[in-house]
Scaffold this active site. Structure first.
Site, short mmCIF file in Angstrom:
data_model
loop_
_atom_site.label_atom_id
_atom_site.label_comp_id
_atom_site.label_asym_id
_atom_site.label_seq_id
_atom_site.Cartn_x
_atom_site.Cartn_y
_atom_site.Cartn_z
N ALA A 72 37.66 42.21 30.08
CA ALA A 72 37.28 43.40 30.82
C ALA A 72 36.66 44.31 30.01
O ALA A 72 37.07 45.01 29.33
CB ALA A 72 38.25 43.82 31.88
N GLN A 114 32.37 40.56 31.13
CA GLN A 114 33.08 40.69 32.25
C GLN A 114 32.78 42.35 32.86
O GLN A 114 33.43 43.15 31.62
CB GLN A 114 34.46 40.57 32.51
CG GLN A 114 35.26 40.47 33.83
CD GLN A 114 36.61 40.33 33.77
OE1 GLN A 114 37.46 40.93 33.28
NE2 GLN A 114 36.82 38.92 34.34
N HIS A 181 34.47 42.16 38.13
CA HIS A 181 35.56 42.43 38.24
C HIS A 181 36.14 42.86 39.53
O HIS A 181 35.73 44.24 39.94
CB HIS A 181 36.15 43.02 37.07
CG HIS A 181 37.54 42.94 37.02
ND1 HIS A 181 38.43 43.51 37.89
CD2 HIS A 181 38.48 42.20 36.13
CE1 HIS A 181 39.82 43.29 37.48
NE2 HIS A 181 39.92 42.55 36.71
N HIS A 184 42.90 42.01 41.31
CA HIS A 184 44.07 42.64 40.68
C HIS A 184 44.54 44.09 40.62
O HIS A 184 45.14 44.69 40.09
CB HIS A 184 44.16 42.53 39.08
CG HIS A 184 43.86 40.75 38.66
ND1 HIS A 184 43.40 40.50 37.49
CD2 HIS A 184 44.01 39.47 39.67
CE1 HIS A 184 43.19 39.13 37.54
NE2 HIS A 184 43.75 38.55 38.81
N TYR A 186 42.18 46.75 40.76
CA TYR A 186 41.39 47.75 40.08
C TYR A 186 40.18 48.14 41.04
O TYR A 186 40.16 47.58 42.18
CB TYR A 186 40.69 47.26 38.60
CG TYR A 186 41.76 46.92 37.65
CD1 TYR A 186 42.36 48.14 36.93
CD2 TYR A 186 42.61 45.86 37.46
CE1 TYR A 186 43.42 47.88 36.24
CE2 TYR A 186 43.52 45.74 36.66
CZ TYR A 186 44.10 46.72 35.85
OH TYR A 186 44.99 46.62 35.10
N ARG A 235 34.89 37.96 40.49
CA ARG A 235 36.23 37.45 40.32
C ARG A 235 37.09 38.28 41.44
O ARG A 235 36.89 39.34 41.52
CB ARG A 235 36.83 37.75 39.02
CG ARG A 235 38.19 37.11 38.93
CD ARG A 235 38.79 37.08 37.47
NE ARG A 235 39.81 36.07 37.29
CZ ARG A 235 40.72 36.08 36.26
NH1 ARG A 235 40.69 37.20 35.36
NH2 ARG A 235 41.76 35.08 36.19
#
Length: 382
Positions: A72, A114, A181, A184, A186, A235
């Site tokens: 990331a 990413q 991204h 998860h 974020y 993602r």
């Protein structure tokens, strides 16, 4: 013969030929279906990848992995990460990232960067700038855990442009694509999750379509800035690092709305993160989340989740040692691939353990694979 020995013997003869077929995504051709996902390795200095990190990426490509996704990279905005241990993509780091991309290309692979923003997640660290302020949809890392504050519309516009600059930089240094991204727990995922997005403006609301507005704007802006031939992956996940049972989509209908919105906004590829690829997403079907996404889009889908190992990544991070699963799980992976559940498969910790994991599986040398060990996580930062 023990079960472990039987698994090793079976895996030695495992025919993974279907996963060795090339795949075309727009102008990008991948030599096989194996991907190394973005995994935080803490191998950067001042946000720039070290020589050791470059070699780490190169070795996985040399070992047969078709697509390497960088860890990331914090986008170029003051709120993107609270400390300097994370990768960054900006003018000061672009040459180091160019070197990584070139190394992966020379080894026969392709590489994405990413693009990431931490949002309200407190990433800790000892070098947090005194004026740092975390920005997110509603100032919540997760329910009951405030950090920072809600971003204004103007601040969100600036963050969106930071994603765009990162994508343009990636294209200019020769990367084959970018991955946005949105998983998860974020920033972009915080917009999608109703428990962290309490906004009452156009970026919030009861429906997934409302909550997807800002992530969709980011994708659309990235697409417009990079052109039609540059691959843009997104993602996504249901689970969060703070809540394994969280869901951004309560059912397949909501998931379909989200996938359609992200696809229309410019996503060429969906990287669908789960803790275990074999876990059914909803009752009544053995489809994992990747399989559901694939059933709802014409875009390629990457599946991921404990490929080759018996425990998920979070268990590893909290101290549990993973063990290889042998032939049975690989056969289940192949069964799902043949059924059309996904187009590509991400292999994470198994590739950390052995950079030649793909080549050894391809050549029927699985007995020679070096098993992943939790201590491997410390290699780059040692």
């Amino acid at each position: 013969m023990t079960q472990a020995a039987a698994d090793r013997a079976g895996a030695a003869g495992q025919d993974i030929t279907p996963l060795l077929e090339p795949l075309q995504i727009g102008q990008l051709r991948l030599r096989n279906r194996f991907v190394m996902p973005g995994m935080q390795r803490f191998g950067c200095v001042g946000g720039a990848p070290s020589d050791r990190l470059r070699e780490y990426y190169r070795r996985r490509a040399l070992g047969g992995t078709a697509l390497v996704i960088a860890e990331a990279c914090a986008v170029d905005h003051p709120s993107s990460a609270s400390n300097g241990i994370f990768a960054r993509i900006d003018a000061s780091t672009r040459d180091a990232w160019r070197s990584c991309v070139e190394a992966v290309h020379e080894a026969g692979g392709r590489m994405f960067l990413q693009l990431w923003h931490a949002g309200a997640v407190d990433t800790g660290g000892t070098d947090v700038a005194p004026d740092f302020t975390a920005l997110s949809p509603s100032g919540l890392a997760h329910p009951g855990k405030p950090f920072g504050r809600a971003a204004t519309a103007a601040e969100l516009a600036a963050i969106r442009e930071a994603f765009v600059r990162g994508a343009v930089c990636a294209r200019e240094i020769g990367a084959d694509g970018v991955e946005v991204h949105a998983c998860h727990g974020y920033l972009l995922d915080q917009f999608l999750w109703p428990r962290t997005n309490l906004r009452t403006d156009r970026y919030g609301g009861a429906s997934i379509a409302d909550r997807a507005t800002f992530p969709a704007e980011v994708l659309q802006a990235v697409r417009q800035a990079t052109g039609p031939d540059f691959v843009v992956s997104v993602r996504i996940s249901q689970w969060k690092e703070a809540d394994y049972e969280a869901k951004i989509a309560a059912d397949a209908a909501e998931l379909g709305q989200l996938v359609s919105i992200l696809r229309a906004s410019g996503a060429d590829l969906f990287h669908v993160s789960t803790r275990r690829f074999w876990t059914p997403e909803w009752a009544g079907s053995d489809l994992g989340l990747a399989g559901w996404v694939k059933s709802l889009t014409d875009a390629p889908v990457i599946a991921v989740g404990s490929v080759g190992l018996d425990v998920d990544v979070m268990a590893t991070l909290y101290g549990q040692e993973a063990r290889p699963t042998g032939a049975s799980r690989i056969e289940d992976l192949l069964r799902r691939f043949r059924r059309g559940d996904f187009d590509l498969v991400s292999v994470g910790r198994s590739l950390i353990g052995d950079p030649d994991w793909v080549a050894k599986m391809r050549d029927g040398r699985s007995a020679q694979i070096r098993p992943f060990r939790r201590a491997d996580l410390e290699w780059l930062s040692a």
